[in-house]
Design a protein around this motif. Structure first.
Motif, PDB file in Angstrom:
ATOM      1  N   UNK A 135      38.036  35.833  32.982  1.00  0.00           N
ATOM      2  CA  UNK A 135      37.585  34.552  33.532  1.00  0.00           C
ATOM      3  C   UNK A 135      36.084  34.652  33.796  1.00  0.00           C
ATOM      4  N   UNK A 136      35.321  33.699  33.244  1.00  0.00           N
ATOM      5  CA  UNK A 136      33.866  33.672  33.426  1.00  0.00           C
ATOM      6  C   UNK A 136      33.514  32.820  34.640  1.00  0.00           C
ATOM      7  N   UNK A 137      32.848  33.400  35.634  1.00  0.00           N
ATOM      8  CA  UNK A 137      32.541  32.652  36.845  1.00  0.00           C
ATOM      9  C   UNK A 137      31.111  32.910  37.301  1.00  0.00           C
ATOM     10  N   UNK A 138      30.675  32.043  38.189  1.00  0.00           N
ATOM     11  CA  UNK A 138      29.444  32.270  38.950  1.00  0.00           C
ATOM     12  C   UNK A 138      29.816  32.106  40.416  1.00  0.00           C
ATOM     13  N   UNK A 139      29.934  33.225  41.112  1.00  0.00           N
ATOM     14  CA  UNK A 139      30.303  33.157  42.524  1.00  0.00           C
ATOM     15  C   UNK A 139      29.201  32.492  43.343  1.00  0.00           C
ATOM     16  N   UNK A 140      27.963  32.551  42.861  1.00  0.00           N
ATOM     17  CA  UNK A 140      26.846  31.953  43.592  1.00  0.00           C
ATOM     18  C   UNK A 140      26.944  30.435  43.589  1.00  0.00           C
ATOM     19  N   UNK A 177      31.447  40.963  44.753  1.00  0.00           N
ATOM     20  CA  UNK A 177      32.797  40.775  45.288  1.00  0.00           C
ATOM     21  C   UNK A 177      32.797  39.953  46.556  1.00  0.00           C
ATOM     22  N   UNK A 178      31.883  40.252  47.480  1.00  0.00           N
ATOM     23  CA  UNK A 178      31.852  39.536  48.757  1.00  0.00           C
ATOM     24  C   UNK A 178      31.463  38.076  48.557  1.00  0.00           C
ATOM     25  N   UNK A 179      30.574  37.802  47.607  1.00  0.00           N
ATOM     26  CA  UNK A 179      30.200  36.419  47.314  1.00  0.00           C
ATOM     27  C   UNK A 179      31.375  35.664  46.717  1.00  0.00           C
ATOM     28  N   UNK A 180      32.129  36.310  45.828  1.00  0.00           N
ATOM     29  CA  UNK A 180      33.317  35.675  45.270  1.00  0.00           C
ATOM     30  C   UNK A 180      34.341  35.404  46.371  1.00  0.00           C
ATOM     31  N   UNK A 206      34.297  38.109  35.029  1.00  0.00           N
ATOM     32  CA  UNK A 206      32.874  38.391  34.806  1.00  0.00           C
ATOM     33  C   UNK A 206      32.081  37.437  35.686  1.00  0.00           C
ATOM     34  N   UNK A 207      31.250  37.998  36.566  1.00  0.00           N
ATOM     35  CA  UNK A 207      30.492  37.223  37.534  1.00  0.00           C
ATOM     36  C   UNK A 207      29.029  37.098  37.104  1.00  0.00           C
ATOM     37  N   UNK A 208      28.318  36.164  37.709  1.00  0.00           N
ATOM     38  CA  UNK A 208      26.879  35.921  37.506  1.00  0.00           C
ATOM     39  C   UNK A 208      26.561  35.419  36.102  1.00  0.00           C
ATOM     40  N   UNK A 260      39.334  42.281  39.231  1.00  0.00           N
ATOM     41  CA  UNK A 260      38.356  43.285  38.811  1.00  0.00           C
ATOM     42  C   UNK A 260      37.086  42.556  38.392  1.00  0.00           C
ATOM     43  N   UNK A 261      36.045  42.651  39.232  1.00  0.00           N
ATOM     44  CA  UNK A 261      34.818  41.885  39.025  1.00  0.00           C
ATOM     45  C   UNK A 261      33.777  42.747  38.320  1.00  0.00           C
TER      46      UNK A 261
END
Length: 607
Positions: A160-165, A19-22, A131-133, A101-102
């Motif tokens: 939504x498909x994401x990569x916060x990194x 969450x914090x990275x996003x 969805x993260x990572x 909602x991550x």
């Protein structure tokens, strides 16, 4: 800015799901994070948060965003993920209309994911699932999508498909916030109604109140009234949270806060008792203003005593705890006295991590030295008195009535959801049975992951349950719990006596089957830590009037006959008899000195 162009949202997830990275990427895309200040967990400005890699306090920040030629203001609140800080999440949700909602693509739906999703649903918030990572080689997005569909009824096409990194697809999250989350409702021309969702104490400016305006507006110089306390103040400054160099939570003054805004109010409030989290702020002369739905009062279930040590005194510790309560309203406190430790404060917490974090914040932020007694939970006691039977709750073992008066002791029961790998089900079921757990049900999230539900005595979860659960599941298990009520059990008060005198700070309440072994461990530690005296010291563990364990610290030996060389034996005997009489007298009037390190050694074992 028009209220239709404001979006208030928070980010919720299980701990360590990104969450914090996003939030970092959202700040970057909107230009809110200065280029020279770019770092991981930008909103986690607290040194403890950075060291532990977890969020312990909700953070608010205002973002400026433009989409399709329209300017929007996005008010983001980043929330903690650990079960002990659920109260922070509930307060954040009350100030928002939507939630991101991550879910971690490598770990899937976790216990706190489900709990936070239900909190958002109960608050009638619009959920934007993420969805993260997805860039991780361990990601299994297809299985995670199925878990979200089966456990949370979320349709795969909404995710939504994401990569916060790396920042991949984070722009789509901003677009979804604007399109899916509704604007706040309210009228800036109506009488003022503002919800206090947090506060903090500043030595120079007093209490700073964090608010979400539902109706009306606040300007500098306006007279405002707190409905709960009836206190009236003049707003000295109003503003919003906008990151600045070196300060992710910087406050930026504005001329006016209007309906839909999230910001702060400074009104020269010096008495912390004038503020209550969840209270409603209104105009000084407004009449018939209904208070906004506040928050359900948190129910602390873990209690311990906090006492000054070192150079700190009782008053400095008390003031430090009062200031901390403004920033963390989920814990309770009241004064208490211990025969062994003197004047102190009895504090109630939502969980063991909550207690550890607050102790660390007191020591590092408020610069006080404290010692903490063994944590224990709240119990219900049914006892006989002059008027018949009475039922009451105790949070301190020292308050337990005599064993002859007790009819029944009830302990809190926690409905615990454990999400574990399928191959760890047997181990976890045995683990819960050993902790006196009662099986409720089993649900399959997928072919490889299972939700186990048990009713467990909360006292069995306080010390090392989480750590051992992680070990049993090779780090893949997660848990969430809530207290369902109290249940009668075979509990006893375990008393620790040093030199025949009870040390109330070391007394505990334990199940009768485990009380003797706990008593032996405590006095074994004390025997090593208490220095030898000139007389023999008995260490005892007792249940009622029955001694269940004993250790002895032998007396120091001094060779009083060393100065006698040669001569009559009667002289040596006279000196030895005189020493014996002196030791008897010393034992009858002397007190056993228990050093602070002895308490720390016992309490640090968590037994």
């Amino acid at each position: 800015m028009s209220i239709s162009n404001i979006r208030n949202f928070c980010i919720v997830a299980h701990i360590d799901h990104g969450k914090s990275t996003l939030a970092d990427r959202l700040l970057e895309l909107t230009g809110a994070m200065p280029a020279r200040e770019q770092r991981d967990q930008f909103l986690d400005g607290n040194i403890i948060e950075q060291e532990r890699g977890i969020t312990i306090k909700a953070k608010a920040v205002a973002l400026d965003y433009t989409q399709d030629g329209q300017a929007y203001q996005l008010n983001l609140i980043d929330t903690p993920g650990h079960v002990d800080f659920t109260y922070e999440v509930s307060r954040s949700l009350a100030a928002c209309e939507g939630a991101l909602l991550v879910v971690d693509a490598t770990q899937g739906v976790q216990a706190q994911t489900v709990a936070n999703a239900f909190l958002a649903i109960e608050g009638d918030l619009e959920i934007v699932p993420v969805i993260n990572k997805i860039d991780s080689p361990l990601a299994h997005t297809a299985e995670v999508l199925e878990e979200m569909r089966s456990s949370l009824s979320i349709r795969p096409e909404e995710v939504i498909m994401v990569s916060a990194k790396t920042g991949e697809n984070v722009g789509e999250v901003l677009e979804a916030i604007v399109k899916r989350i509704p604007p706040p409702k309210g009228d800036h021309k109506s009488p003022l109604q503002a919800l206090i969702f947090d506060s903090v104490y500043d030595f120079y400016r007093g209490v700073i109140v964090y608010v979400r305006l539902m109706n009306g507006s606040i300007t500098k110089g306006k007279k405002i009234r707190f409905l709960h306390t009836g206190s009236v103040f003049e707003a000295e400054e109003v503003g919003k949270f906008r990151p600045l160099l070196g300060n992710p939570g910087a406050m930026s003054a504005v001329k006016e806060l209007v309906a839909g805004d999230v910001g702060y109010v400074i009104a020269g409030i010096r008495d912390i008792h004038d503020i209550k989290i969840g209270d409603t702020i209104t105009d000084k002369d407004a009449e018939n203003i209904a208070p906004l739905p506040g928050y359900k009062e948190p129910l602390p279930m873990v209690f311990c005593g906090i006492y000054p040590t070192g150079e700190s005194d009782y008053n400095s510790v008390k003031k430090a705890i009062e200031r901390m309560s403004l920033n963390d309203s989920a814990f309770t406190f009241e004064p208490e006295t211990s025969e062994a430790l003197g004047f102190g404060i009895r504090c109630g917490f939502l969980g063991l991590l909550h207690m550890d974090i607050l102790q660390e914040r007191l020591e590092r932020e408020e610069h006080v030295e404290i010692i903490r007694t063994a944590p224990n939970v709240t119990y219900e006691v049914v006892a006989r008195d002059k008027e018949g039977e009475s039922t009451f709750r105790i949070d301190n073992p020292a308050k337990m009535p005599d064993e002859g008066q007790i009819i029944e002791i009830r302990e809190p029961i926690a409905r615990t959801s454990l999400i574990v790998p399928a191959d760890s089900v047997g181990v976890m079921m045995q683990f819960c049975e050993d902790r006196r757990g009662k099986y409720v049900r089993t649900e399959y999230l997928s072919t490889t992951r299972v939700i186990l539900t048990y009713d467990l005595p909360f006292a069995e979860m306080v010390y090392d349950f989480y750590d051992k659960m992680k070990s049993a599941t090779r780090g893949y298990g997660t848990m969430d719990y809530h207290i369902t009520g109290f249940q009668a059990s075979n509990l006893v008060r375990l008393r620790i006596l040093v030199g025949g005198i009870e040390v109330d700070a070391l007394s505990t309440i334990a199940h009768r089957d485990h009380a003797e072994s706990k008593g032996r461990k405590v006095i074994h530690i004390l025997r090593k830590e208490i220095p030898r005296h000139m007389f023999e010291v008995a260490l005892q563990a007792a249940i009622g009037k029955r001694i269940v364990a004993r250790e002895t610290i032998k007396a120091m030996f001094k060779n009083v006959t060393a100065k006698c060389y040669g001569g009559d034996i009667t002289r040596k005997r006279k000196l030895l008899e005189k020493q014996k009489e002196g030791k008897k007298k010393m034992k009858s009037v002397g007190n056993v000195q228990i050093p602070q390190k002895a308490f720390m050694a016992v309490l640090s074992t968590g037994k």
